[in-house]
Design a protein around this motif. Structure first.
Motif, short mmCIF file in Angstrom:
data_model
loop_
_atom_site.label_atom_id
_atom_site.label_comp_id
_atom_site.label_asym_id
_atom_site.label_seq_id
_atom_site.Cartn_x
_atom_site.Cartn_y
_atom_site.Cartn_z
N TYR A 84 0.76 -1.18 0.21
CA TYR A 84 -0.07 0.06 -0.07
C TYR A 84 0.90 1.26 -0.09
CZ TYR A 84 -3.51 -3.46 1.25
OH TYR A 84 -4.10 -4.75 1.16
N ALA A 85 1.51 1.65 1.21
CA ALA A 85 2.22 2.77 1.29
C ALA A 85 3.11 3.09 0.14
CB ALA A 85 2.78 2.91 2.48
N TYR A 86 4.09 2.11 -0.11
CA TYR A 86 5.15 2.42 -1.08
C TYR A 86 4.51 2.31 -2.68
CZ TYR A 86 8.62 0.91 2.49
OH TYR A 86 9.01 0.83 3.79
N GLY A 92 5.24 6.00 -3.69
CA GLY A 92 6.37 5.81 -4.15
C GLY A 92 7.08 6.59 -5.38
N GLN A 93 6.05 7.15 -6.15
CA GLN A 93 6.42 7.80 -7.21
C GLN A 93 6.53 9.16 -7.08
OE1 GLN A 93 3.34 7.05 -10.50
NE2 GLN A 93 4.57 5.52 -11.13
N VAL A 94 6.15 9.74 -5.63
CA VAL A 94 6.20 11.24 -5.24
C VAL A 94 7.55 11.39 -4.11
CG1 VAL A 94 4.94 13.07 -4.36
CG2 VAL A 94 3.78 11.31 -5.59
N PHE A 95 7.50 10.37 -3.34
CA PHE A 95 8.45 10.51 -2.11
C PHE A 95 9.32 9.46 -1.94
CE2 PHE A 95 4.11 12.16 -0.63
CZ PHE A 95 4.49 13.47 -0.34
N ALA A 96 10.25 9.76 -1.39
CA ALA A 96 11.54 8.52 -1.07
C ALA A 96 11.04 7.55 -0.23
CB ALA A 96 12.91 9.36 -0.50
N ARG A 97 11.30 6.47 -0.13
CA ARG A 97 10.91 5.57 0.87
C ARG A 97 11.23 5.85 2.18
NH1 ARG A 97 11.72 -0.80 -0.73
NH2 ARG A 97 10.15 -0.10 -2.19
N ARG A 98 12.45 6.49 2.54
CA ARG A 98 12.44 6.99 3.73
C ARG A 98 11.50 7.88 4.28
NH1 ARG A 98 18.56 9.78 5.45
NH2 ARG A 98 17.94 10.05 7.69
N ILE A 104 8.43 7.93 3.33
CA ILE A 104 7.22 7.12 3.43
C ILE A 104 7.40 6.48 5.03
CG2 ILE A 104 5.83 5.37 2.33
CD1 ILE A 104 6.85 6.27 -0.31
N ASP A 105 8.28 6.04 4.80
CA ASP A 105 8.55 5.27 6.40
C ASP A 105 8.29 6.13 7.35
OD1 ASP A 105 9.05 2.71 5.37
OD2 ASP A 105 11.15 2.90 5.42
N TRP A 106 8.83 7.33 7.36
CA TRP A 106 8.63 8.50 8.30
C TRP A 106 7.14 8.75 8.61
CZ3 TRP A 106 6.93 13.54 8.30
CH2 TRP A 106 7.09 14.32 9.53
N GLN A 107 6.42 8.84 7.39
CA GLN A 107 5.05 9.35 7.54
C GLN A 107 4.23 8.12 8.03
OE1 GLN A 107 3.38 11.95 6.85
NE2 GLN A 107 5.13 12.96 5.95
N PHE A 108 4.66 6.75 7.96
CA PHE A 108 4.01 5.50 8.47
C PHE A 108 4.65 5.18 9.82
CE2 PHE A 108 2.07 5.92 4.40
CZ PHE A 108 0.79 5.43 4.67
N SER A 109 5.28 5.92 10.44
CA SER A 109 6.04 5.70 11.64
C SER A 109 5.21 5.00 12.79
CB SER A 109 6.71 7.12 12.22
OG SER A 109 5.74 7.93 12.72
N VAL A 110 3.79 5.16 12.79
CA VAL A 110 2.86 4.41 13.87
C VAL A 110 3.08 3.15 13.39
CG1 VAL A 110 0.54 4.29 14.47
CG2 VAL A 110 1.22 6.58 14.07
N TYR A 111 2.90 2.57 12.27
CA TYR A 111 3.17 1.09 11.78
C TYR A 111 4.43 0.52 12.12
CZ TYR A 111 3.33 -3.07 9.09
OH TYR A 111 3.41 -4.33 8.77
#
Length: 383
Positions: free
Chosen positions: A123-125, A129-135, A137-144
């Motif tokens: 889902y998230a990547y 993934g075409q807009v943000f770097a994976r790092r 995205i991981d920060w935005q989904f830090s709750v998970y």
């Protein structure tokens, strides 16, 4: 050992989880273990599945986003069931709510969390993934990530089916990660299942002669499977080469897939083949299997193709990568239809392929239960 699998996404209507559960019940009992699947359902019930093998359902609500499934709504209910069963080892078969419930259980038994899903890749990547770097995205989904890191410390093992996911979780601070690859049903898939008549029939359905190449796709019609990407790659290859593509699957994205096929006579969509012997012949009769998802935790169909002597063309991320190693096929840059088309051409027209030995589900469960036995012995020594 008495092993209790807290399996939130088991459904008797089928799917990969059901296949895995059936194999676990069979192999575990054969190895001398008692296997209990503890799942939510419409009612409290016990289903005997042979000696030392059973499925226990606890009455719980249906999952609102997919009515084929249920979810564990009550921690006290689940904990009481575990207290009564007194397992030697407990599994949480998903990284979601049930993992937290198993982590919070006060029992002494060692436990593992099985990563049957990779939500970030699925889902998230894929979404961002075409807009943000994976790092980012991981920060935005830090709750998970915090959820995984926090609860992983309550488990003896966080079991992944592919090395890529194991590395990514470990790099993200998830504790106790280990790779235990899954495997195919023994004796089911083989190059000997190749059926020239079936192959000719599938090519004819694609309006092509017997000397054309036959590509195969198998899987749910879901966005994370990226079938439009595969269809674009196949269309590119078939513009100047006799190549047909048959896709076996069903799901919520069927309309999107049919729209993308756009009446192409060399592409056909079929319902899933539910006869296991026929399915084995379908796989062995293809010239290559093409897959689009970079979010697979194992990619069973790629393993089945490898066992059938059929080369695979898969993304260079996710669980399918391991099956392409050592001559099993080729990888392409994930999410890139042009790269997928080049890999298809190379596999079909430019490279010899040799059948590869395949890991079986018996191998998987033997390794998994041996890992569990080590934890049980350690726990008993400590006690």
């Amino acid at each position: 050992m008495r092993i209790v699998d807290v399996c939130a996404f088991y459904t008797p209507k089928g799917g990969g989880v059901r296949t895995y559960v059936e194999q676990k019940l069979r192999v575990g009992a054969a190895l001398g273990h008692e296997i209990i699947i503890l799942a939510p359902g419409d009612e409290d019930a016990v289903i005997e599945c042979g000696p030392n093998a059973r499925i226990i359902t606890l009455k719980n609500p249906r999952f609102p986003l997919d009515r084929k499934y249920w979810y564990f709504a009550s921690a006290p209910q689940l904990h009481a069931a575990l207290d009564e069963l007194q397992p030697d080892f407990v599994e949480a078969a998903s990284p979601w709510r049930s993992a937290r419930l198993v982590a919070d259980w006060a029992g002494d038994a060692p436990r593992s969390m099985i990563m049957h899903a990779d939500p970030l890749s699925a889902y998230a990547y894929r979404w961002f993934g075409q807009v943000f770097a994976r790092r980012t995205i991981d920060w935005q989904f830090s709750v998970y990530w915090d959820h995984l890191r926090r609860h992983s410390r309550s488990f003896d093992h966080v079991v992944c089916a592919n090395s890529s996911l194991t590395r990514r979780l470990a790099d993200g601070g998830v504790a106790n990660t280990v790779t235990v690859p899954m495997g195919v049903q023994p004796g089911r898939f083989s190059p000997q299942n190749r059926d020239p008549a079936l192959r000719a029939q599938l090519l004819a359905a694609c309006d092509l002669p017997e000397d054309a190449r036959l590509l195969l796709g198998v899987g749910r019609l879901a966005a994370e499977k990226r079938w439009p990407l595969v269809l674009d790659a196949v269309a590119s290859v078939s513009r100047d080469r006799p190549v047909g593509f048959v896709l076996f699957g069903e799901g919520r994205e069927q309309r999107t897939v049919l729209k993308h096929i756009a009446g192409n006579p060399h592409v056909r969509l079929f319902e899933p083949e539910r006869n296991p012997d026929t399915f084995a012949r379908v796989i062995a009769s293809a010239d290559a299997l093409v897959h689009g998802s970079e979010a697979e935790t194992f990619c069973m169909v790629a393993a089945e193709a490898r066992a059938s002597g059929v080369p695979i063309v898969v993304p260079d991320e996710g669980g399918a990568v391991d099956h392409a190693a050592n001559g099993g096929g080729l990888t392409y840059t994930a999410c890139d239809p042009a790269a997928a088309a080049r890999a298809i051409v190379e596999v079909l027209f430019e490279r010899e392929h040799y059948p590869q030995a395949a890991r079986t589900s018996d191998d998987h469960f033997a390794d998994l239960f041996a890992l569990y036995e080590t934890s049980v012995r350690r726990e008993r020594r400590a006690a």
